[in-house]
Scaffold this motif. Structure first.
Motif, PDB file in Angstrom:
ATOM      1  N   TYR A 103       0.886  -1.172   0.000  1.00 44.34           N
ATOM      2  CA  TYR A 103       0.000   0.000   0.000  1.00 44.34           C
ATOM      3  C   TYR A 103       0.916   1.213   0.000  1.00 44.34           C
ATOM      4  CZ  TYR A 103      -3.395  -3.445   1.505  1.00 44.34           C
ATOM      5  OH  TYR A 103      -4.187  -4.550   1.574  1.00 44.34           O
ATOM      6  N   CYS A 104       0.720   2.120  -0.955  1.00 45.39           N
ATOM      7  CA  CYS A 104       1.646   3.243  -1.109  1.00 45.39           C
ATOM      8  C   CYS A 104       0.911   4.456  -1.645  1.00 45.39           C
ATOM      9  CB  CYS A 104       2.752   2.829  -2.080  1.00 45.39           C
ATOM     10  SG  CYS A 104       3.945   4.116  -2.443  1.00 45.39           S
ATOM     11  N   THR A 105       1.277   5.644  -1.177  1.00 46.60           N
ATOM     12  CA  THR A 105       0.715   6.864  -1.756  1.00 46.60           C
ATOM     13  C   THR A 105       1.475   7.199  -3.034  1.00 46.60           C
ATOM     14  OG1 THR A 105       2.193   8.474  -0.716  1.00 46.60           O
ATOM     15  CG2 THR A 105       0.279   7.738   0.586  1.00 46.60           C
ATOM     16  N   ASN A 106       0.942   8.146  -3.777  1.00 48.69           N
ATOM     17  CA  ASN A 106       1.634   8.633  -4.974  1.00 48.69           C
ATOM     18  C   ASN A 106       2.377   9.932  -4.676  1.00 48.69           C
ATOM     19  OD1 ASN A 106      -0.613  10.290  -4.747  1.00 48.69           O
ATOM     20  ND2 ASN A 106      -1.060  10.297  -6.942  1.00 48.69           N
ATOM     21  N   SER A 107       2.866  10.080  -3.452  1.00 49.61           N
ATOM     22  CA  SER A 107       3.555  11.315  -3.063  1.00 49.61           C
ATOM     23  C   SER A 107       4.873  11.512  -3.806  1.00 49.61           C
ATOM     24  CB  SER A 107       3.808  11.331  -1.555  1.00 49.61           C
ATOM     25  OG  SER A 107       4.709  10.293  -1.209  1.00 49.61           O
ATOM     26  N   VAL A 108       5.521  10.445  -4.227  1.00 44.46           N
ATOM     27  CA  VAL A 108       6.771  10.546  -4.985  1.00 44.46           C
ATOM     28  C   VAL A 108       6.489  10.420  -6.475  1.00 44.46           C
ATOM     29  CG1 VAL A 108       9.015   9.466  -5.421  1.00 44.46           C
ATOM     30  CG2 VAL A 108       8.172   9.660  -3.077  1.00 44.46           C
ATOM     31  N   LYS A 109       5.696   9.433  -6.828  1.00 46.04           N
ATOM     32  CA  LYS A 109       5.362   9.184  -8.232  1.00 46.04           C
ATOM     33  C   LYS A 109       4.158   8.250  -8.264  1.00 46.04           C
ATOM     34  CE  LYS A 109       8.462   5.209  -8.480  1.00 46.04           C
ATOM     35  NZ  LYS A 109       9.616   4.616  -9.105  1.00 46.04           N
ATOM     36  N   ASP A 110       3.507   8.198  -9.410  1.00 46.53           N
ATOM     37  CA  ASP A 110       2.460   7.206  -9.579  1.00 46.53           C
ATOM     38  C   ASP A 110       3.112   5.835  -9.627  1.00 46.53           C
ATOM     39  OD1 ASP A 110       0.241   8.865  -9.574  1.00 46.53           O
ATOM     40  OD2 ASP A 110       0.302   9.189 -11.734  1.00 46.53           O
ATOM     41  N   VAL A 111       2.473   4.891  -8.994  1.00 51.43           N
ATOM     42  CA  VAL A 111       3.005   3.539  -8.959  1.00 51.43           C
ATOM     43  C   VAL A 111       2.748   2.887 -10.310  1.00 51.43           C
ATOM     44  CG1 VAL A 111       2.802   1.290  -7.867  1.00 51.43           C
ATOM     45  CG2 VAL A 111       2.622   3.368  -6.486  1.00 51.43           C
ATOM     46  N   GLU A 112       3.814   2.413 -10.917  1.00 49.83           N
ATOM     47  CA  GLU A 112       3.705   1.697 -12.181  1.00 49.83           C
ATOM     48  C   GLU A 112       4.352   0.341 -12.003  1.00 49.83           C
ATOM     49  OE1 GLU A 112       5.352   3.973 -15.361  1.00 49.83           O
ATOM     50  OE2 GLU A 112       4.180   5.754 -14.852  1.00 49.83           O
TER      51      GLU A 112
END
Length: 132
Positions: A103-112
């Motif tokens: 589970y991760c936010t997109n605070s750094v980048k969108d998860v790809e």
């Protein structure tokens, strides 16, 4: 109701379920993790759902080592990772060998989710929480 064992990597003052701070040894010159200890009392906690919580995941080696330590004591454990900032400089493949879900936010980048000819990580492997 889903019951989780919480492993908080970032601080030692949390005490929820097994959430004791994992300790270990790391070579400060190479950064290599030499040992990891996750304090699990077998009789104290009986479920097999574990959630590792931290603020950042760069390469993921610390989380892999924590998951390995959990699996050594509980081979059928389900281990998830919740982080705020996902860099994932090492990619997802090594993480996916030991961690069941991220589970991760997109605070750094969108998860790809990447794939290549040697492996594929399911798009469902990561749940992105949009913060912007």
């Amino acid at each position: 109701m889903l019951e989780l064992n919480l492993v908080y990597e970032g601080a030692s003052d949390i005490d929820y379920k097994i959430s004791k701070f994992p300790d270990g040894q790391q070579d400060i010159t190479t950064g290599k993790i030499l040992s990891t200890n996750v304090p699990l009392n077998a009789g104290e906690h009986t479920n097999n759902n574990f959630l590792i919580v931290d603020d950042i995941c760069d390469g993921g080696r610390t989380f892999i080592e924590i998951a390995k330590a959990i699996h050594e004591m509980r081979p059928t454990a389900k281990v998830s990772l919740a982080i705020t900032h996902g860099i994932f400089s090492g990619g997802y493949y090594e993480l996916s060998k030991h961690i069941d879900h991220i589970y991760c936010t997109n605070s750094v980048k969108d998860v790809e989710v990447e794939s290549d000819s040697d492996y594929t990580v399911s798009k469902d492997y990561i749940t992105q929480i949009n913060v912007y």
